[in-house]
Each structure stands twice: as structure tokens, then as C-alpha cells.
Design a protein around this motif. Structure first.
Motif, short mmCIF file in Angstrom:
data_model
loop_
_atom_site.label_atom_id
_atom_site.label_comp_id
_atom_site.label_asym_id
_atom_site.label_seq_id
_atom_site.Cartn_x
_atom_site.Cartn_y
_atom_site.Cartn_z
N ASN A 15 0.85 -1.20 0.00
CA ASN A 15 0.00 0.00 0.00
C ASN A 15 0.87 1.23 0.00
O ASN A 15 1.68 1.40 0.91
N VAL A 16 0.71 2.07 -0.99
CA VAL A 16 1.49 3.32 -1.00
C VAL A 16 0.50 4.48 -0.86
O VAL A 16 -0.34 4.69 -1.74
N ALA A 17 0.61 5.18 0.26
CA ALA A 17 -0.33 6.27 0.53
C ALA A 17 -0.03 7.48 -0.33
O ALA A 17 1.14 7.76 -0.65
N ASP A 18 -1.09 8.16 -0.74
CA ASP A 18 -0.98 9.43 -1.46
C ASP A 18 -0.19 9.34 -2.77
O ASP A 18 0.57 10.24 -3.11
N PHE A 19 -0.36 8.24 -3.51
CA PHE A 19 0.23 8.11 -4.85
C PHE A 19 -0.88 7.69 -5.81
O PHE A 19 -1.64 6.77 -5.48
N LYS A 21 -1.69 10.81 -6.20
CA LYS A 21 -2.04 12.10 -5.61
C LYS A 21 -2.64 11.90 -4.22
O LYS A 21 -2.99 10.76 -3.86
N ALA A 22 -2.74 12.97 -3.48
CA ALA A 22 -3.21 12.91 -2.10
C ALA A 22 -4.55 12.18 -2.00
O ALA A 22 -5.44 12.39 -2.84
N GLY A 23 -4.68 11.31 -1.00
CA GLY A 23 -5.94 10.61 -0.76
C GLY A 23 -6.04 9.27 -1.44
O GLY A 23 -6.93 8.47 -1.12
N ILE A 24 -5.17 8.97 -2.40
CA ILE A 24 -5.22 7.66 -3.09
C ILE A 24 -4.28 6.68 -2.39
O ILE A 24 -3.12 6.99 -2.12
N GLN A 25 -4.83 5.48 -2.09
CA GLN A 25 -4.02 4.37 -1.56
C GLN A 25 -3.65 3.53 -2.76
O GLN A 25 -4.48 2.76 -3.24
N PHE A 26 -2.44 3.66 -3.26
CA PHE A 26 -2.04 2.92 -4.45
C PHE A 26 -1.68 1.49 -4.07
O PHE A 26 -0.90 1.26 -3.14
#
Ligand code: AMP
Length: 176
Positions: A15-19, A21-26
Motif C-alpha cells: 500500500n502506497v499512501a498518497d500516490f 495524488k493525495a488521498g489515493i491508496q495505491f
């Protein structure tokens, strides 16, 4: 068949937070790709429900879908067909627009990529809102081919992407 389980795949997904863009859990699936057993297991699980020889083509979606779709095609004895972002395919294409959160995007497929009546497995790495997969389905239909199954490695259930794929058998390996 490998002994890799959906739980094994889930523990490898990062899980990559804010990728991007802000708010997206990639959901980063590269650790799955990097592990020989998980990669083979993921391809096996994506092919679950589809017998070798029962589809003519595996359609993969730009770009991470290509990796799994090409491997699935080899396993199933089928050809591989790319659905790409607009402007990337060299020959004549059909195009399909779809809505994004802000604005729209377009995907394309070569006009001769599928024969009318071809049996198709559609593969992508992740089902979010379903817009991309629904656009790919529309391109497959435009060529007169038939979707047999749609397989995703990951589904973000809370975004209700399946709603846009109603009427088709959809399988996902890891559901969040
Ligand atoms: P959608 O059209 O909303 O279903 O988005 C699906 C496409 O966007 C897939 O091709 C995914 O690769 C990518 N995508 C959307 N959300 C994510 C996410 N949270 N993590 C990784 N990829 C994503």
C-alpha cells in the motif's frame, strides 16, 4: 496448479499512501511480480474458471494488465490483445471514452485485433470504479467478440466497479 493463495498475494501487495495524488491508496503489485512463485500463482488464479482452449484471446489493459494478460494467454493457449491509452497503437483503431473523477480518458484497440465471435478473457491488475474495464468491454463488443470472463488481481469493492460490468462473470483475487 500452484499452491499460492489469495492471502499470499494480499500479503505481498504494498500500500502506497498518497500516490499518484493525495488521498489515493495505491496498490503496488510489483512485489507480486518480483516473486517467481507469486507471479506464477497470480497468473493461475487469474485463469481460474477458464479452461485452456476455451478462449481465443486474452485482452489486457494498459499497462500492468499487459503483464498478467500475456502470461495468462500463454497458459490458456490463446493470443494476447492490448487495450492501450489513446495514441499509442500504430494501426487503425477503435476508441472508447470513459469518465474519470475529473474529466475523461480514452482507450483504443486495433480494428482487427479480435475476430467476430472470438471468445475473450479480459484481464487487468485492479478494478476501481470500473470505468477502464467497461471501456475495454465496449471495444471488445465493437469488434463482435464475446467476453467469457473478466479477471482482476485486486478489486476495491467500495468503489462498486462491478456495477459497470453487470452481466459479465467477474472474478477478483484480492478484495479490499
Ligand atoms: P477504474 O477505471 O477506476 O476501475 O481504474 C482502474 C485502473 O486504474 C486500473 O488499470 C488500475 O491499474 C488503475 N488504478 C486505479 N486505482 C488504483 C489504485 N488504488 N492502485 C493501483 N492502481 C489503480
Amino acid at each position: 496448479m500452484s499452491s499460492v493463495t489469495p492471502a499470499d498475494i494480499e500479503s505481498a501487495i504494498r500500500n502506497v499512501a498518497d500516490f499518484p495524488k493525495a488521498g489515493i491508496q495505491f496498490k503496488d503489485i510489483t512485489p507480486v511480480l518480483a516473486d517467481a512463485q507469486l507471479l506464477a500463482g497470480a497468473v493461475d488464479l487469474l485463469c481460474d474458471g477458464v479452461q485452456p482452449g476455451s478462449v481465443d484471446s486474452v485482452v489486457g489493459i494498459d499497462a500492468r494488465g499487459f503483464i498478467f494478460a500475456a502470461a495468462a494467454a500463454m497458459k490458456l493457449g490463446a493470443g494476447f490483445v492490448p487495450v492501450r491509452k489513446k495514441g499509442k497503437l500504430p494501426y487503425k483503431t477503435h476508441e472508447q471514452d470513459y469518465a474519470l473523477e475529473y474529466g475523461s480518458a480514452t482507450v483504443a484497440m486495433h480494428v482487427d485485433a479480435l475476430k467476430p465471435g472470438a471468445r475473450v478473457l479480459l484481464v487487468d491488475d485492479l478494478l476501481a470504479t470500473g470505468g477502464t474495464a467497461a471501456a475495454a468491454v465496449a471495444l471488445v463488443k465493437k469488434l463482435g467478440a464475446n467476453i467469457r470472463q473478466i479477471s482482476f488481481l485486486v478489486e476495491l469493492k467500495f468503489l462498486n466497479g462491478r456495477e459497470k460490468l453487470r452481466g459479465f462473470p467477474v472474478r477478483s483475487i484480492v478484495v479490499y
